[in-house]
Design a protein around this motif. Structure first.
Motif, PDB file in Angstrom:
ATOM      1  N   UNK A  78       0.092   1.238  10.757  1.00  0.00           N
ATOM      2  CA  UNK A  78      -0.051   0.533   9.483  1.00  0.00           C
ATOM      3  C   UNK A  78       0.625   1.320   8.371  1.00  0.00           C
ATOM      4  N   UNK A  79       1.312   0.608   7.479  1.00  0.00           N
ATOM      5  CA  UNK A  79       2.075   1.297   6.436  1.00  0.00           C
ATOM      6  C   UNK A  79       1.193   2.117   5.498  1.00  0.00           C
ATOM      7  N   UNK A  80      -0.012   1.621   5.242  1.00  0.00           N
ATOM      8  CA  UNK A  80      -0.911   2.362   4.363  1.00  0.00           C
ATOM      9  C   UNK A  80      -1.294   3.702   4.952  1.00  0.00           C
ATOM     10  N   UNK A  92      -0.292   7.650   3.781  1.00  0.00           N
ATOM     11  CA  UNK A  92      -1.226   8.761   3.568  1.00  0.00           C
ATOM     12  C   UNK A  92      -0.767   9.987   4.347  1.00  0.00           C
ATOM     13  N   UNK A  93      -0.326   9.759   5.570  1.00  0.00           N
ATOM     14  CA  UNK A  93       0.181  10.858   6.407  1.00  0.00           C
ATOM     15  C   UNK A  93       1.419  11.482   5.782  1.00  0.00           C
ATOM     16  N   UNK A  94       2.354  10.633   5.402  1.00  0.00           N
ATOM     17  CA  UNK A  94       3.614  11.116   4.830  1.00  0.00           C
ATOM     18  C   UNK A  94       3.368  11.876   3.531  1.00  0.00           C
ATOM     19  N   UNK A  95       2.358  11.440   2.778  1.00  0.00           N
ATOM     20  CA  UNK A  95       2.062  12.073   1.491  1.00  0.00           C
ATOM     21  C   UNK A  95       1.734  13.540   1.611  1.00  0.00           C
ATOM     22  N   UNK A  96       1.255  13.958   2.773  1.00  0.00           N
ATOM     23  CA  UNK A  96       0.914  15.372   2.969  1.00  0.00           C
ATOM     24  C   UNK A  96       2.143  16.260   2.992  1.00  0.00           C
ATOM     25  N   UNK A  97       3.311  15.663   3.255  1.00  0.00           N
ATOM     26  CA  UNK A  97       4.529  16.451   3.428  1.00  0.00           C
ATOM     27  C   UNK A  97       5.515  16.291   2.267  1.00  0.00           C
ATOM     28  N   UNK A  98       5.062  15.672   1.195  1.00  0.00           N
ATOM     29  CA  UNK A  98       5.926  15.524   0.008  1.00  0.00           C
ATOM     30  C   UNK A  98       5.962  16.854  -0.734  1.00  0.00           C
ATOM     31  N   UNK A 133       0.820  -1.210   0.000  1.00  0.00           N
ATOM     32  CA  UNK A 133       0.000   0.000   0.000  1.00  0.00           C
ATOM     33  C   UNK A 133       0.856   1.262   0.000  1.00  0.00           C
ATOM     34  N   UNK A 134       1.969   1.242   0.728  1.00  0.00           N
ATOM     35  CA  UNK A 134       2.808   2.441   0.826  1.00  0.00           C
ATOM     36  C   UNK A 134       3.312   2.867  -0.553  1.00  0.00           C
ATOM     37  N   UNK A 138       9.434   2.015  12.600  1.00  0.00           N
ATOM     38  CA  UNK A 138       8.586   2.062  13.790  1.00  0.00           C
ATOM     39  C   UNK A 138       7.393   2.988  13.545  1.00  0.00           C
ATOM     40  N   UNK A 139       7.649   4.127  12.937  1.00  0.00           N
ATOM     41  CA  UNK A 139       6.572   5.064  12.622  1.00  0.00           C
ATOM     42  C   UNK A 139       5.599   4.449  11.610  1.00  0.00           C
ATOM     43  N   UNK A 140       6.149   3.786  10.597  1.00  0.00           N
ATOM     44  CA  UNK A 140       5.298   3.201   9.552  1.00  0.00           C
ATOM     45  C   UNK A 140       4.414   2.102  10.114  1.00  0.00           C
TER      46      UNK A 140
END
Length: 737
Positions: A612-614, A618-624, A446-447, A606-608
């Motif tokens: 859950x990696x998915x 989604x969270x990480x995508x906000x900061x790309x 998913x990631x 650990x954060x992922x």
């Protein structure tokens, strides 16, 4: 009897294509403009009795544009049938027209061909050219017009028209200027007498891709309801119909005898008499009602009314939803087909073009699964992944573009029954999108599915869809179940596989002071590493000698390799979305910024894994941001799949990147301007970082303008970027292309 093969040479967008069909339901899949409608028209030219005979006379626009100069070439549409009935009448038809073997044998296979070629006089002049006489050929071709072409319908052919050597031997070698002296070679088949026609012996119904259902119903020629009523008008019970005839006659008389009608008739007669006199006036003049008492014409006045809502209101077709109107149209076409099959023709064919138009996804699948009739071959064309999901891969033809040419692929060619079952299990509504794609990127989680499209869009200013790359999440490492479709014998499209090697990024040696949890963590990493190494050996062997597939590996895992590509700050930005405790937040930030990958990498995982990696993706995508550093293995996969980064695409990417640099310079200068005297070192460092880029920007723009004019190449732009903008994300891409 069923259609088993269609061969097309030089017809519309197909220079050389072969479609293979099976009994029952078949599906044609292809992107917009790939030629699905052209294929159906080619079949209809030979099998659809409703098409005008003049349609067989092709035009210049029917020649494939890929030919360049069409003059002298042939258009060939060849249909092959299997399991021809042993009925004596049917055998006679094919033996006289389309039999493939000796006349004293019964046949089970037959061919039926439309050949559009220069007439014999032109072919004779081509044959008289000296071998290699290019000037003579050019001069002769300049005189050829479409009027110099003839239509020939043949059967009993045994030529493989898809074979380039066969085509050249029959038509001629235009490159080397060698033309045959045999004008009617036996392999193209014998001419079929006009009196014989397969189209008159079969049931054939075509439901086109609808653009305006209302117009179809208003047109007496295309109205499907009227077609059904006309079919029934020949079967009408005259005893039941006679009272209606009597009523029509009485109604006509009543209309004629209306006082207003009589007054107008008398006024017309008097005015004519006053104008030209008795000598030249008509001897009689009447106004009569012309309401027909023929069933066929009366039926034209009948309209269909349908209730779509629970209130019971029945509206006309133009009042219906687009999906409802389309569904009614398809229903009437299917009923028309049923009426035809009652005559027990030698074969039944039903062609349906894009049945999914405006129809809900659940109805799409239901349509596909339920439209199945005994002794009937159904051929769909579709854009719907829901229909393709329900399709049997062994009955699918995929139209794709290879080296600028549209070709037909049969995904199941050469696969074992077990492999076919495996593919069909994997091709759900999401994964079946790969059948429609220009090229494919297979990922395992998913990631990757969530973040890679964001990375590409932010880095290039273009989406994967704009690049023609379809990303498909396999949700496992069983890539072979899908990747085996991409092969010379099956689908000739590029497919990259993105997967993790899971190599350890920390010391996995177990020591005496390790806790039980640490031991388990290390042992798990060792097992994953062994699995990754084994997977690489398997994938490399699987992809070996296959030009259509490329495996691309993350050394560790997606998250760790993303961090290693200098994206630490992106992970730091997401900390507050993962943790709420201030101490944990501070610790996580320090660990993510550590140069020791065993520390920063462990924290990223650990954060992922925390939610859950998915969800973390989604969270990480906000900061790309547009300064995302895409890992090299992902660039490798994208470049392999897309292949052709043409000048138009590169211009868009470069224009976007220059705009990004300009925006960054503005932001950085604002930051410098607001810096206080309390941070002089920070000020100096940033100013030294900004000024060289600002100074180099005009040179980059100049190189870009030269590239637009065709005066410079990508290496020239790459040199400027590497020298003055060494951290620009597209450097990795430009180096690869």
């Amino acid at each position: 009897m069923h259609l088993s093969k269609v061969a097309l040479r030089n017809y519309r967008n197909f220079s050389n294509a072969k479609f293979v069909f099976s009994k029952g339901i078949n599906t044609i899949i292809g992107e917009n403009g790939s030629g699905k409608t052209n294929l159906f028209r080619a079949i209809r030219l030979l099998l659809d009795d409703s098409m005008k005979r003049s349609a067989l006379r092709l035009e210049e626009r029917d020649f494939c544009r890929g030919l360049g100069d069409w003059r002298g070439h042939w258009v060939i549409i060849s249909l092959e049938f299997d399991e021809v009935s042993m009925d004596e009448a049917i055998q006679a038809l094919f033996l006289h027209g389309t039999g493939d073997i000796d006349d004293d044998e019964q046949i089970e296979r037959s061919t039926y061909n439309l050949i559009f070629r220069p007439n014999q006089e032109v072919r004779g002049r081509l044959a008289q050219l000296d071998d290699g006489d290019s000037d003579g050929l050019a001069s002769l071709r300049s005189l050829i017009t479409i009027d110099d072409y003839e239509v020939v319908i043949t059967g009993r052919s045994f030529a493989d028209f898809n074979d380039n050597q066969v085509y050249t031997s029959i038509v001629g070698d235009f490159e080397n200027v060698i033309f045959p002296t045999e004008f009617n070679p036996a392999e193209i088949g014998a001419r079929i007498p006009p009196i014989l026609s397969i189209s008159k012996e079969i049931s054939f119904t075509f439901a086109q891709a609808l653009r305006d259902v209302v117009s179809e119903f208003h047109n007496n020629r295309t109205n499907p309801l009227l077609a059904l009523l006309r079919h029934k008008s020949s079967e009408i019970n005259q005893a039941e119909f006679q009272p209606i005839v009597d009523q029509v006659g009485s109604l006509n008389s009543s209309i004629e005898n209306l006082s207003d009608v009589s007054e107008v008739r008398n006024d017309i007669k008097q005015t004519v008499n006053d104008t030209v006199g008795d000598a030249f006036s008509p001897t009689a003049l009447s106004i009569k009602s012309d309401l027909s008492d023929e069933a066929d014409k009366l039926f034209q006045s009948l309209k269909l009314f349908v209730a779509e809502t629970d209130d019971g209101y029945e509206g006309a077709i133009h009042e219906m939803s687009l999906g409802g109107a389309n569904l009614i149209y398809l229903t009437l076409k299917l009923l028309e087909f049923k009426y035809q099959t009652r005559n027990q023709p030698i074969a039944n064919f039903l062609l349906i073009e894009e049945p999914e138009a405006h129809i809900h996804t659940h109805i799409q699948k239901s349509l596909f699964e339920k439209i199945s009739y005994p002794n009937t071959q159904v051929i769909y064309s579709t854009h719907s992944s829901h229909i393709s999901e329900a399709s049997k891969i062994r009955n699918v033809n995929v139209i794709g573009k290879v080296d600028g040419r549209y070709e037909a692929f049969q995904p199941s060619t050469g696969l074992t029954p077990k492999q076919i079952i495996g593919v069909e299990r994997y091709l759900d509504a999401v994964r079946s999108n790969l059948l429609f794609a220009k090229s494919v990127l297979l990922v395992e989680g998913d990631a990757e599915e969530i973040l890679i499209p964001i990375f590409v869009n932010k880095a290039l200013g273009l989406s994967l869809d704009e690049l023609g790359v379809s990303l498909v999440n396999i949700r496992s490492t069983g890539f072979e179940n899908i990747a085996l479709l991409f092969h010379d014998d099956r689908i000739s499209k590029k497919c990259s596989i993105i997967t993790d090697l899971d190599s350890p990024f920390f010391d996995t040696n177990i020591i005496a002071t390790d806790t039980e949890a640490e031991k388990n963590y290390k042992q798990s990493a060792i097992r994953s590493s062994h699995s990754g190494a084994t997977r690489k050996v398997k994938f490399d062997a699987f992809c070996n000698n296959n030009a259509w597939i490329k495996p691309c590996y993350a050394t560790h895992t997606f998250e760790v390799d993303l961090l290693l590509s200098k994206n630490n700050q992106m992970f730091v930005s997401a900390i507050n979305d993962v943790y709420s405790d201030a101490a944990t937040i501070n610790t996580a930030k320090q660990e993510l910024l550590s140069d020791d990958i065993s520390i920063s990498g462990k924290r990223s995982l650990t954060m992922a894994n925390s939610s859950g990696k998915g969800w973390f993706a989604i969270t990480l995508g906000q900061y790309v941001t547009h300064n995302i550093n895409i890992p090299d293995y992902i660039w490798d996969a994208i470049v392999f799949s897309h292949q052709n980064f043409n000048d138009d695409i590169l211009e868009k990417i470069l224009s976007y990147r220059i705009k990004c640099i300009e925006e960054d310079l503005i932001i950085w200068r604002e930051m410098v301007d607001t810096t206080t005297e309390q941070a002089p070192n920070w000020y100096a460092d940033w100013n030294n970082y900004i000024q060289p880029r600002a100074d180099a920007l005009p040179n980059l723009k100049q190189q870009f303008e030269s590239f637009q004019l065709g005066l410079s190449e990508i290496p020239d732009i790459l040199q400027v970027l590497e020298t003055s903008f060494p951290d620009n994300p597209i450097i990795s891409l430009l180096r690869r292309i």
